[in-house]
Design a protein around this motif. Sequence first.
Motif, PDB file in Angstrom:
ATOM      1  N   ARG A   1      -5.951  13.084  -1.385  1.00 46.24           N
ATOM      2  CA  ARG A   1      -5.393  12.958  -0.029  1.00 46.24           C
ATOM      3  C   ARG A   1      -6.254  12.053   0.848  1.00 46.24           C
ATOM      4  O   ARG A   1      -5.727  11.262   1.632  1.00 46.24           O
ATOM      5  N   ALA A   2      -7.560  12.155   0.720  1.00 47.31           N
ATOM      6  CA  ALA A   2      -8.454  11.287   1.501  1.00 47.31           C
ATOM      7  C   ALA A   2      -8.253   9.828   1.102  1.00 47.31           C
ATOM      8  O   ALA A   2      -8.136   8.948   1.968  1.00 47.31           O
ATOM      9  N   ALA A   3      -8.200   9.557  -0.191  1.00 46.97           N
ATOM     10  CA  ALA A   3      -8.016   8.179  -0.660  1.00 46.97           C
ATOM     11  C   ALA A   3      -6.662   7.623  -0.242  1.00 46.97           C
ATOM     12  O   ALA A   3      -6.568   6.469   0.204  1.00 46.97           O
ATOM     13  N   VAL A   4      -5.619   8.424  -0.342  1.00 49.75           N
ATOM     14  CA  VAL A   4      -4.284   7.983   0.068  1.00 49.75           C
ATOM     15  C   VAL A   4      -4.278   7.674   1.570  1.00 49.75           C
ATOM     16  O   VAL A   4      -3.711   6.665   1.999  1.00 49.75           O
ATOM     17  N   GLY A   5      -4.934   8.517   2.360  1.00 44.19           N
ATOM     18  CA  GLY A   5      -5.015   8.271   3.803  1.00 44.19           C
ATOM     19  C   GLY A   5      -5.722   6.960   4.123  1.00 44.19           C
ATOM     20  O   GLY A   5      -5.279   6.203   5.000  1.00 44.19           O
TER      21      GLY A   5
ATOM     22  N   LEU B   1      -6.037   4.345   2.062  1.00 46.97           N
ATOM     23  CA  LEU B   1      -5.180   3.251   1.596  1.00 46.97           C
ATOM     24  C   LEU B   1      -4.034   2.981   2.570  1.00 46.97           C
ATOM     25  O   LEU B   1      -3.669   1.828   2.797  1.00 46.97           O
ATOM     26  N   GLU B   2      -3.492   4.031   3.166  1.00 51.04           N
ATOM     27  CA  GLU B   2      -2.441   3.834   4.173  1.00 51.04           C
ATOM     28  C   GLU B   2      -2.990   3.087   5.383  1.00 51.04           C
ATOM     29  O   GLU B   2      -2.333   2.192   5.912  1.00 51.04           O
ATOM     30  N   LYS B   3      -4.204   3.437   5.812  1.00 55.34           N
ATOM     31  CA  LYS B   3      -4.815   2.744   6.946  1.00 55.34           C
ATOM     32  C   LYS B   3      -5.144   1.298   6.607  1.00 55.34           C
ATOM     33  O   LYS B   3      -5.202   0.447   7.480  1.00 55.34           O
ATOM     34  N   TRP B   4      -5.355   1.022   5.328  1.00 54.08           N
ATOM     35  CA  TRP B   4      -5.586  -0.352   4.875  1.00 54.08           C
ATOM     36  C   TRP B   4      -4.272  -1.104   4.708  1.00 54.08           C
ATOM     37  O   TRP B   4      -4.260  -2.250   4.302  1.00 54.08           O
ATOM     38  N   GLN B   5      -3.166  -0.438   4.988  1.00 57.76           N
ATOM     39  CA  GLN B   5      -1.823  -1.005   4.881  1.00 57.76           C
ATOM     40  C   GLN B   5      -1.428  -1.325   3.446  1.00 57.76           C
ATOM     41  O   GLN B   5      -0.665  -2.261   3.181  1.00 57.76           O
ATOM     42  N   ALA B   6      -1.933  -0.552   2.513  1.00 58.90           N
ATOM     43  CA  ALA B   6      -1.519  -0.692   1.117  1.00 58.90           C
ATOM     44  C   ALA B   6      -0.108  -0.140   0.973  1.00 58.90           C
ATOM     45  O   ALA B   6       0.231   0.888   1.564  1.00 58.90           O
TER      46      ALA B   6
ATOM     47  N   ALA C   1      -1.026   1.461  -3.875  1.00 55.68           N
ATOM     48  CA  ALA C   1      -1.828   2.689  -3.932  1.00 55.68           C
ATOM     49  C   ALA C   1      -1.724   3.345  -5.305  1.00 55.68           C
ATOM     50  O   ALA C   1      -2.738   3.788  -5.865  1.00 55.68           O
ATOM     51  N   CYS C   2      -0.525   3.388  -5.856  1.00 54.30           N
ATOM     52  CA  CYS C   2      -0.335   3.987  -7.182  1.00 54.30           C
ATOM     53  C   CYS C   2      -1.086   3.219  -8.256  1.00 54.30           C
ATOM     54  O   CYS C   2      -1.689   3.830  -9.153  1.00 54.30           O
ATOM     55  N   ARG C   3      -1.085   1.898  -8.173  1.00 49.04           N
ATOM     56  CA  ARG C   3      -1.819   1.097  -9.164  1.00 49.04           C
ATOM     57  C   ARG C   3      -3.324   1.273  -8.999  1.00 49.04           C
ATOM     58  O   ARG C   3      -4.055   1.395  -9.983  1.00 49.04           O
TER      59      ARG C   3
ATOM     60  N   HIS D   1     -14.695   2.472   1.786  1.00 49.45           N
ATOM     61  CA  HIS D   1     -14.460   2.843   3.187  1.00 49.45           C
ATOM     62  C   HIS D   1     -15.787   3.127   3.903  1.00 49.45           C
ATOM     63  O   HIS D   1     -16.008   2.658   5.023  1.00 49.45           O
ATOM     64  N   ALA D   2     -16.671   3.855   3.250  1.00 52.52           N
ATOM     65  CA  ALA D   2     -17.981   4.162   3.846  1.00 52.52           C
ATOM     66  C   ALA D   2     -18.774   2.884   4.102  1.00 52.52           C
ATOM     67  O   ALA D   2     -19.397   2.728   5.160  1.00 52.52           O
ATOM     68  N   ALA D   3     -18.765   1.959   3.142  1.00 54.26           N
ATOM     69  CA  ALA D   3     -19.485   0.691   3.320  1.00 54.26           C
ATOM     70  C   ALA D   3     -18.906  -0.102   4.485  1.00 54.26           C
ATOM     71  O   ALA D   3     -19.653  -0.655   5.301  1.00 54.26           O
ATOM     72  N   LEU D   4     -17.586  -0.161   4.581  1.00 53.32           N
ATOM     73  CA  LEU D   4     -16.957  -0.892   5.688  1.00 53.32           C
ATOM     74  C   LEU D   4     -17.304  -0.263   7.036  1.00 53.32           C
ATOM     75  O   LEU D   4     -17.509  -0.967   8.018  1.00 53.32           O
ATOM     76  N   ARG D   5     -17.393   1.059   7.073  1.00 52.01           N
ATOM     77  CA  ARG D   5     -17.767   1.737   8.328  1.00 52.01           C
ATOM     78  C   ARG D   5     -19.206   1.432   8.717  1.00 52.01           C
ATOM     79  O   ARG D   5     -19.538   1.402   9.903  1.00 52.01           O
ATOM     80  N   LEU D   6     -20.076   1.206   7.740  1.00 48.01           N
ATOM     81  CA  LEU D   6     -21.465   0.853   8.038  1.00 48.01           C
ATOM     82  C   LEU D   6     -21.599  -0.603   8.468  1.00 48.01           C
ATOM     83  O   LEU D   6     -22.440  -0.939   9.295  1.00 48.01           O
TER      84      LEU D   6
END
Length: 134
Positions: free
Chosen positions: A20-24, A26-31, A36-38, A76-81
């Motif tokens: 669920r975290a990864a899907v969330g 990916l959605e914010k990344w506009q995937a 997302a499935c791939r 995501h963590a790296a991008l936030r840093l």
Amino acid sequence: MTATSQAQGFTKDQCVTGLRAAVGILEKWQASGDQACRILRISRSTYSRAKQRDPDWSVNLDSDQMQRISFILNIHAALRLVFDNPENVYGFPTMANENEFFNGRTPLEIMSQGDMISLYETFRRIDVLRGAQW
């Protein structure tokens, strides 16, 4: 819990939470759903169920799928840093990149090829940004 899940050391709750975290993210990344499935190597139905947030739903994921989730969370963590603004944190994966590895493609395009190497190499190149070594 299945023997497979026990052997991997992941509970069904950990699988659901991670997915669920990864899907969330990916959605914010506009995937797209297909991307997302791939990237996560999951079925369309698993993707849809993860988005529904049904508290009674559970899923067993294999170690490859959990590693893919880990890469998404770590990217995501790296991008936030690296970035202070949400536009870059969530927009970077959809920005064309002229770095030799990306060759004008977006990180999301590379990751959505679906193979583990593309996901790992994307992570590695984004993670390097934390040390300004790119």
